[in-house]
Design a protein around this motif. Structure first.
Motif, PDB file in Angstrom:
ATOM      1  N   ALA A   1      -3.104   1.840   2.904  1.00 33.60           N
ATOM      2  CA  ALA A   1      -4.174   3.215   2.585  1.00 33.60           C
ATOM      3  C   ALA A   1      -5.380   2.765   1.807  1.00 33.60           C
ATOM      4  CB  ALA A   1      -3.078   4.275   2.835  1.00 33.60           C
ATOM      5  N   GLY A   2      -6.162   4.200   2.678  1.00 31.83           N
ATOM      6  CA  GLY A   2      -7.077   4.396   2.252  1.00 31.83           C
ATOM      7  C   GLY A   2      -7.739   5.923   2.343  1.00 31.83           C
ATOM      8  N   LEU A   3      -8.469   5.878   0.628  1.00 41.11           N
ATOM      9  CA  LEU A   3      -8.895   7.426   0.451  1.00 41.11           C
ATOM     10  C   LEU A   3     -10.302   7.243   0.363  1.00 41.11           C
ATOM     11  CD1 LEU A   3      -8.143  10.403  -0.123  1.00 41.11           C
ATOM     12  CD2 LEU A   3      -8.137   9.743  -2.418  1.00 41.11           C
ATOM     13  N   LEU A   4     -11.237   7.920   1.463  1.00 36.81           N
ATOM     14  CA  LEU A   4     -13.193   8.389   0.837  1.00 36.81           C
ATOM     15  C   LEU A   4     -12.965   8.945  -0.293  1.00 36.81           C
ATOM     16  CD1 LEU A   4     -14.037   7.075   4.526  1.00 36.81           C
ATOM     17  CD2 LEU A   4     -13.480   5.277   2.715  1.00 36.81           C
TER      18      LEU A   4
ATOM     19  N   LEU B   1      -1.321  11.900  -2.443  1.00 33.94           N
ATOM     20  CA  LEU B   1      -2.865  11.832  -3.160  1.00 33.94           C
ATOM     21  C   LEU B   1      -3.625  11.826  -2.558  1.00 33.94           C
ATOM     22  CD1 LEU B   1      -1.979   9.239  -5.703  1.00 33.94           C
ATOM     23  CD2 LEU B   1      -2.968  11.706  -5.934  1.00 33.94           C
ATOM     24  N   GLY B   2      -3.658  12.269  -0.730  1.00 29.63           N
ATOM     25  CA  GLY B   2      -4.554  12.089   0.634  1.00 29.63           C
ATOM     26  C   GLY B   2      -4.866  10.427   1.242  1.00 29.63           C
ATOM     27  N   PHE B   3      -3.922   9.680   0.803  1.00 27.43           N
ATOM     28  CA  PHE B   3      -4.457   8.303   1.251  1.00 27.43           C
ATOM     29  C   PHE B   3      -3.699   8.419   2.497  1.00 27.43           C
ATOM     30  CE2 PHE B   3      -4.547   7.274  -3.177  1.00 27.43           C
ATOM     31  CZ  PHE B   3      -5.657   6.694  -2.617  1.00 27.43           C
ATOM     32  N   ARG B   4      -5.501   7.972   3.154  1.00 26.04           N
ATOM     33  CA  ARG B   4      -4.362   8.006   4.857  1.00 26.04           C
ATOM     34  C   ARG B   4      -4.101   6.299   5.385  1.00 26.04           C
ATOM     35  NH1 ARG B   4      -6.831  12.242   3.237  1.00 26.04           N
ATOM     36  NH2 ARG B   4      -8.261  13.084   5.447  1.00 26.04           N
TER      37      ARG B   4
ATOM     38  N   GLU C   1      -8.747  -0.766  -5.490  1.00 26.56           N
ATOM     39  CA  GLU C   1      -7.593  -0.692  -5.350  1.00 26.56           C
ATOM     40  C   GLU C   1      -6.801  -0.058  -6.359  1.00 26.56           C
ATOM     41  OE1 GLU C   1      -3.401  -2.748  -4.403  1.00 26.56           O
ATOM     42  OE2 GLU C   1      -5.708  -4.087  -3.548  1.00 26.56           O
ATOM     43  N   ILE C   2      -6.438   0.795  -6.234  1.00 25.35           N
ATOM     44  CA  ILE C   2      -5.400   1.379  -7.653  1.00 25.35           C
ATOM     45  C   ILE C   2      -3.798   1.161  -7.458  1.00 25.35           C
ATOM     46  CG2 ILE C   2      -4.555   3.066  -5.957  1.00 25.35           C
ATOM     47  CD1 ILE C   2      -5.096   5.463  -8.387  1.00 25.35           C
ATOM     48  N   GLY C   3      -3.693   1.260  -8.751  1.00 29.10           N
ATOM     49  CA  GLY C   3      -2.116   0.747  -8.822  1.00 29.10           C
ATOM     50  C   GLY C   3      -1.442   1.519 -10.040  1.00 29.10           C
ATOM     51  N   TYR C   4       0.459   1.368  -9.712  1.00 24.63           N
ATOM     52  CA  TYR C   4       0.596   2.144 -10.839  1.00 24.63           C
ATOM     53  C   TYR C   4       1.808   1.334 -10.540  1.00 24.63           C
ATOM     54  CZ  TYR C   4       0.965   4.166  -6.767  1.00 24.63           C
ATOM     55  OH  TYR C   4       0.752   5.121  -5.241  1.00 24.63           O
ATOM     56  N   TRP C   5       2.962   2.152 -12.304  1.00 28.93           N
ATOM     57  CA  TRP C   5       4.598   1.843 -12.453  1.00 28.93           C
ATOM     58  C   TRP C   5       4.391   2.751 -13.073  1.00 28.93           C
ATOM     59  CZ3 TRP C   5       6.030   0.791 -17.233  1.00 28.93           C
ATOM     60  CH2 TRP C   5       5.167  -0.294 -18.244  1.00 28.93           C
TER      61      TRP C   5
ATOM     62  N   ARG D   1     -14.990   4.029  -1.879  1.00 31.33           N
ATOM     63  CA  ARG D   1     -13.029   3.722  -0.931  1.00 31.33           C
ATOM     64  C   ARG D   1     -12.307   3.284  -2.006  1.00 31.33           C
ATOM     65  NH1 ARG D   1     -10.550   2.109   3.196  1.00 31.33           N
ATOM     66  NH2 ARG D   1      -9.246   0.778   2.965  1.00 31.33           N
ATOM     67  N   ILE D   2     -11.136   3.933  -2.202  1.00 32.72           N
ATOM     68  CA  ILE D   2      -9.893   3.344  -3.385  1.00 32.72           C
ATOM     69  C   ILE D   2      -9.482   3.453  -1.746  1.00 32.72           C
ATOM     70  CG2 ILE D   2      -8.568   4.278  -4.954  1.00 32.72           C
ATOM     71  CD1 ILE D   2     -10.499   5.495  -5.181  1.00 32.72           C
ATOM     72  N   GLU D   3      -8.691   2.163  -2.107  1.00 31.57           N
ATOM     73  CA  GLU D   3      -7.553   0.875  -1.440  1.00 31.57           C
ATOM     74  C   GLU D   3      -5.819   1.540  -1.949  1.00 31.57           C
ATOM     75  OE1 GLU D   3      -7.531  -3.210  -0.412  1.00 31.57           O
ATOM     76  OE2 GLU D   3      -9.792  -1.849   1.595  1.00 31.57           O
ATOM     77  N   TRP D   4      -5.187   1.508  -1.480  1.00 31.73           N
ATOM     78  CA  TRP D   4      -3.605   1.443  -2.051  1.00 31.73           C
ATOM     79  C   TRP D   4      -2.949   0.610  -1.016  1.00 31.73           C
ATOM     80  CZ3 TRP D   4       0.538   2.375   0.761  1.00 31.73           C
ATOM     81  CH2 TRP D   4       1.725   2.562   0.248  1.00 31.73           C
ATOM     82  N   ARG D   5      -2.429  -0.215  -1.457  1.00 26.48           N
ATOM     83  CA  ARG D   5      -1.070  -1.036  -0.956  1.00 26.48           C
ATOM     84  C   ARG D   5       0.064  -1.382  -2.098  1.00 26.48           C
ATOM     85  NH1 ARG D   5      -5.130  -6.821  -0.009  1.00 26.48           N
ATOM     86  NH2 ARG D   5      -7.450  -5.263   0.798  1.00 26.48           N
ATOM     87  N   ALA D   6       1.285  -1.547  -1.076  1.00 27.16           N
ATOM     88  CA  ALA D   6       2.470  -1.379  -1.383  1.00 27.16           C
ATOM     89  C   ALA D   6       3.380  -2.719  -1.012  1.00 27.16           C
ATOM     90  CB  ALA D   6       2.510  -0.427  -1.637  1.00 27.16           C
ATOM     91  N   VAL D   7       4.407  -3.061  -0.935  1.00 20.99           N
ATOM     92  CA  VAL D   7       5.196  -3.828  -0.615  1.00 20.99           C
ATOM     93  C   VAL D   7       6.044  -2.997   0.614  1.00 20.99           C
ATOM     94  CG1 VAL D   7       7.361  -5.012  -1.155  1.00 20.99           C
ATOM     95  CG2 VAL D   7       5.452  -5.449  -1.908  1.00 20.99           C
ATOM     96  N   VAL D   8       6.017  -3.820   1.667  1.00 21.81           N
ATOM     97  CA  VAL D   8       6.596  -2.318   3.004  1.00 21.81           C
ATOM     98  C   VAL D   8       8.159  -2.069   2.349  1.00 21.81           C
ATOM     99  CG1 VAL D   8       8.285  -2.685   4.519  1.00 21.81           C
ATOM    100  CG2 VAL D   8       4.950  -3.430   5.348  1.00 21.81           C
TER     101      VAL D   8
END
Length: 188
Positions: free
Chosen positions: A170-173, A146-149, A91-95, A127-134
């Motif tokens: 979201a995910g990116l393959l 970035l192309g995440f689905r 999973e990717i994360g950032y701030w 696979r790279i996942e992205w998650r975020a608070v709604v």
């Protein structure tokens, strides 16, 4: 795993050092960072010290790989892969610090991190996942760019200082076309 330094046109991504503690502490006073990331609240200086000390150990285990982003030597944010599972997913994360937002720096860093994550000489991820608070629209817009689905809503799945939140996922393959796709939660 040995830490890796990544470089972009404007940024250097490295392990944090003790001199970064005050900048991390200051950035994590930001209301958006506190709302949308799992940092402790209140965010005390000792939290930044522990964060800086933990990152090299996390690299050793290979489960969490965090970089600080620097522009002309100044810390502007953090980015990393979390929950690296050893089977080709993370999973990717950032701030970004409030003083560094805008101008495409986070996208620049994320492009470099994603490229390294998918590269056979990097993590070789599938696979790279992205998650975020709604509601974290800025993060969602970047992930889409970035192309995440967009893959859906995770009810009550994200935990932080505020308790449990619904999350977007979201995910990116590695094989995906990286062109932005429509995201229903971002359509006006």
């Amino acid at each position: 795993m040995e830490p890796v330094t990544l470089r972009t046109r404007r940024l250097e991504l490295t392990l944090p050092v003790a001199d970064d503690v005050d900048a991390i502490h200051q950035a994590c006073q930001d209301a958006d960072i506190q709302r949308y990331t799992p940092v402790p609240i209140p965010y005390e200086r000792e939290h930044a010290v522990a964060f800086v000390e933990r990152i090299p150990r996390d690299w050793e285990t290979g489960q969490h790989l965090t970089w600080v982003m620097r522009e002309t030597g100044r810390l502007v944010g953090t980015i990393g892969f979390y929950r690296v599972d050893g089977r080709g997913a993370a999973e990717i994360g950032y701030w970004m610090a409030p003083w560094a937002r805008g101008g495409g720096k986070l996208r620049e860093a994320a492009d470099a991190v994603i490229a390294w994550g998918f590269a056979p000489e990097g993590l070789g991820l599938h696979r790279i996942e992205w998650r975020a608070v709604v509601g974290n629209v800025a993060s969602a817009k970047l992930a889409r760019t970035l192309g995440f689905r967009y893959e859906g809503l995770l009810r009550g799945a994200l935990t932080g200082a505020h308790g449990r939140d619904d999350g977007w996922i979201a995910g990116l393959l590695a094989s995906d076309d990286r062109r932005p796709q429509p995201w229903p939660v971002l359509e006006d």
